[in-house]
Design a protein around this motif. Structure first.
Motif, PDB file in Angstrom:
ATOM      1  N   ASP A  69     128.520  25.991 166.970  1.00  0.00           N
ATOM      2  CA  ASP A  69     127.926  27.314 166.301  1.00  0.00           C
ATOM      3  C   ASP A  69     127.485  27.445 165.100  1.00  0.00           C
ATOM      4  O   ASP A  69     127.281  28.364 164.323  1.00  0.00           O
ATOM      5  N   LYS A 125     122.548  44.214 165.431  1.00  0.00           N
ATOM      6  CA  LYS A 125     123.697  43.758 166.107  1.00  0.00           C
ATOM      7  C   LYS A 125     124.018  44.968 167.145  1.00  0.00           C
ATOM      8  O   LYS A 125     124.763  45.958 166.460  1.00  0.00           O
ATOM      9  N   LYS A 131     131.452  41.128 167.687  1.00  0.00           N
ATOM     10  CA  LYS A 131     131.595  41.498 166.352  1.00  0.00           C
ATOM     11  C   LYS A 131     132.640  40.745 165.378  1.00  0.00           C
ATOM     12  O   LYS A 131     133.696  40.673 166.163  1.00  0.00           O
ATOM     13  N   LYS A 132     132.069  40.096 164.461  1.00  0.00           N
ATOM     14  CA  LYS A 132     133.180  39.391 163.624  1.00  0.00           C
ATOM     15  C   LYS A 132     133.042  39.581 162.279  1.00  0.00           C
ATOM     16  O   LYS A 132     131.738  39.329 161.574  1.00  0.00           O
ATOM     17  N   TYR A 156     123.489  45.832 160.771  1.00  0.00           N
ATOM     18  CA  TYR A 156     123.918  44.493 159.888  1.00  0.00           C
ATOM     19  C   TYR A 156     125.104  44.640 159.304  1.00  0.00           C
ATOM     20  O   TYR A 156     126.138  43.882 159.296  1.00  0.00           O
ATOM     21  N   ASN A 216     127.510  33.518 156.905  1.00  0.00           N
ATOM     22  CA  ASN A 216     128.434  32.963 156.177  1.00  0.00           C
ATOM     23  C   ASN A 216     128.148  32.086 154.952  1.00  0.00           C
ATOM     24  O   ASN A 216     128.610  31.974 153.967  1.00  0.00           O
ATOM     25  N   TYR A 249     129.366  43.003 159.995  1.00  0.00           N
ATOM     26  CA  TYR A 249     129.989  42.119 159.275  1.00  0.00           C
ATOM     27  C   TYR A 249     130.883  42.662 158.287  1.00  0.00           C
ATOM     28  O   TYR A 249     131.696  41.841 158.013  1.00  0.00           O
ATOM     29  N   SER A 259     124.449  29.669 164.470  1.00  0.00           N
ATOM     30  CA  SER A 259     124.685  31.011 164.900  1.00  0.00           C
ATOM     31  C   SER A 259     124.496  31.923 163.786  1.00  0.00           C
ATOM     32  O   SER A 259     124.162  31.600 162.741  1.00  0.00           O
ATOM     33  N   THR A 260     124.249  33.232 164.131  1.00  0.00           N
ATOM     34  CA  THR A 260     123.848  34.072 163.236  1.00  0.00           C
ATOM     35  C   THR A 260     125.162  34.453 162.295  1.00  0.00           C
ATOM     36  O   THR A 260     124.725  34.532 161.148  1.00  0.00           O
ATOM     37  N   ASP A 261     126.177  34.287 162.903  1.00  0.00           N
ATOM     38  CA  ASP A 261     127.357  34.470 161.995  1.00  0.00           C
ATOM     39  C   ASP A 261     127.547  33.309 161.009  1.00  0.00           C
ATOM     40  O   ASP A 261     127.660  33.757 159.885  1.00  0.00           O
ATOM     41  N   ASN A 262     127.191  32.248 161.221  1.00  0.00           N
ATOM     42  CA  ASN A 262     127.430  31.028 160.268  1.00  0.00           C
ATOM     43  C   ASN A 262     126.384  31.157 159.184  1.00  0.00           C
ATOM     44  O   ASN A 262     126.509  30.759 158.194  1.00  0.00           O
ATOM     45  N   TYR A 272     133.011  39.240 158.548  1.00  0.00           N
ATOM     46  CA  TYR A 272     133.008  38.337 157.507  1.00  0.00           C
ATOM     47  C   TYR A 272     134.334  37.772 156.817  1.00  0.00           C
ATOM     48  O   TYR A 272     134.770  38.753 156.169  1.00  0.00           O
TER      49      TYR A 272
END
Length: 207
Positions: free
Chosen positions: A82, A59, A68-69, A165, A91, A169, A85-88, A71
């Motif tokens: 989403d 990232k 940026k998010k 990475y 998760n 997160y 998405s890579t975020d999900n 977790y």
């Protein structure tokens, strides 16, 4: 041993994965690495290939910093735009890590498990490192890389991926002492000695 979860993050070439496998075998508990991807795929219905493509992916850049998010624990429903998405994807892996930690003693490698489980009891979080020269030598031998400069590039590239990475997160420093109980140089005692040291620490911490 009482219900205990050991998370291991590691520099590339430090022998951290080997330490984790040996530790799990000696303690008679499960070892989780890429199995988490399969379990997250089963849980979400998202293909393993998508999880694999995003697994510890970098990232970086301006867009990465803007997007940026950190977790927080939520997973998105299938009807969300989403959902894949890579975020999900992260998760869902985190959800699996939490489920495993609730159910059994185990060793979990990478995937920000120390951060995901930071509020759980009976968790021992470890970061394993080693001098760059030792890591280059280990990777050269393991993957039969004859040119030292190429082995060094591979070590630094993978370190960069893991750092990116983790910091994306968790908003925490990769390799830092936050969320860690132990930071160990595996070259000091060697792989076998590092495993023995951790087992002794576990006995003292959780007895």
């Amino acid at each position: 041993m009482s219900h205990t979860v050991i998370t291991i993050a590691r520099q590339y070439g430090s022998g951290g994965k080997t330490v984790g496998k040996m530790l799990a075998e000696d303690l008679g508990i499960h070892f989780y690495d890429r199995e988490i991807i399969r379990l997250a795929s089963d849980e979400s219905g998202i293909s393993e290939q998508l999880f694999g493509a995003a697994d510890e992916a970098p990232k970086s850049g301006i867009l990465g910093r803007i997007a940026k998010k950190v977790y927080t624990g939520e997973v998105l429903p299938p009807d969300s735009d989403d959902f894949v998405s890579t975020d999900n994807l992260f998760n869902y892996q985190a959800k699996i890590i939490k489920q495993i930690a609730e159910e059994e003693s185990c060793v979990i490698i990478g995937r920000c498990a120390d951060f995901v489980l930071r509020e759980h009891e009976n968790v021992l979080s470890i970061f394993i490192q080693a001098p760059l020269a030792d890591r280059v030598a280990r990777i050269s031998e393991k993957y039969l890389i004859e040119i030292p400069t190429e082995a060094k590039k591979e070590v630094l590239r993978n370190d960069k991926l893991r750092r990116s990475y983790y910091q994306f997160y968790t908003d925490s420093k990769w390799g830092g002492r936050e969320h860690k109980d132990l930071v160990i140089n595996s070259s000091v005692l060697g792989i076998d000695g590092t495993v023995d040291f951790i087992k002794d620490f576990i006995e003292r911490k959780f007895k």
